[in-house]
Design an enzyme around this catalytic site. Sequence first.
Site, PDB file in Angstrom:
ATOM      1  N   LYS A 121      40.492  35.264  34.565  1.00 43.86           N
ATOM      2  CA  LYS A 121      40.460  36.455  35.425  1.00 43.86           C
ATOM      3  C   LYS A 121      39.587  36.206  36.651  1.00 43.86           C
ATOM      4  O   LYS A 121      40.002  36.471  37.786  1.00 43.86           O
ATOM      5  CB  LYS A 121      39.925  37.652  34.643  1.00 43.86           C
ATOM      6  CG  LYS A 121      39.933  38.961  35.437  1.00 43.86           C
ATOM      7  CD  LYS A 121      38.839  39.909  35.006  1.00 43.86           C
ATOM      8  CE  LYS A 121      37.509  39.502  35.599  1.00 43.86           C
ATOM      9  NZ  LYS A 121      36.433  40.480  35.357  1.00 43.86           N
ATOM     10  N   ASP A 139      42.332  42.325  34.612  1.00 45.01           N
ATOM     11  CA  ASP A 139      41.171  42.880  33.910  1.00 45.01           C
ATOM     12  C   ASP A 139      41.643  44.057  33.064  1.00 45.01           C
ATOM     13  O   ASP A 139      42.845  44.263  32.877  1.00 45.01           O
ATOM     14  CB  ASP A 139      40.079  43.294  34.894  1.00 45.01           C
ATOM     15  CG  ASP A 139      40.507  44.451  35.787  1.00 45.01           C
ATOM     16  OD1 ASP A 139      41.667  44.907  35.676  1.00 45.01           O
ATOM     17  OD2 ASP A 139      39.678  44.904  36.592  1.00 45.01           O
TER      18      ASP A 139
END
Length: 253
Positions: A121, A139
């Site tokens: 991420k 996320d």
Amino acid sequence: MLKAERYRHFVEHFSKQQPNPVTELHYNNPFQLLVAVILSAQCTDKRINQVTPALFERFPTPEDLAVSTPEEVFTYIRSVSYPNNKAKHLVGMGKMLVEVFHSQVPAGIDDLQKMPGVGRKTANVIASVVFDAPAIAVDTHVFRVSNRIGLTTNARTPLAVEKQLTEYLPQNILGVAHHWLILHGRYICVARSPKCEICPITWFCKYYERNNTEAALLRAEAAKIKKAKEAKKKKALNTITKELKKRSVDKDI
């Protein structure tokens, strides 16, 4: 509604309403953004923005961070989530930046993930925001909102969500789509009680369609049950009334 249609509506709406979304993290260079994103894991951007000014003043360069200690870094980030681990990650990241990448934040996702505290991420955020790479970071907001809207199907992991989003979204808007989904999830499609009453995209949202249909069916079923109970109660009262009248007549006789 077909998934391709839903994607088209999604892109058209947010392209008009939020043509230039940006991260809410405060930073002045790639190094600072990398630090801020590492800190932001399971923590709010608001909190990170409160912590980073003093942190960046004390550690303005990777070299400054590399020669520090986790104990010192901890004193600047004690109010964020998991400060002990993040302090260790930041010092390790600083050392690798200096020793391996010559104090320059690398552009490649694989290289980024070699550093402590940098998962997929975080790497995707840096790649898309700093280097304008066709990448989308997943996320908790992106994961939740993508599934709710109906942009993804049976995507149970962040990687599965990422793959579906990159398959359907044009490469040139992957980075901004990341911000669209985050901001929508942060302020409207919140985790516990999504604000569907003020949401501007309910007309193509799968979650809204499903829940409102289910709610309507549940209300109808509840009304039906209530009506049946009232009818049964009324019938029972009528029976009792008739029985009492009959007993009264028999007694008079």
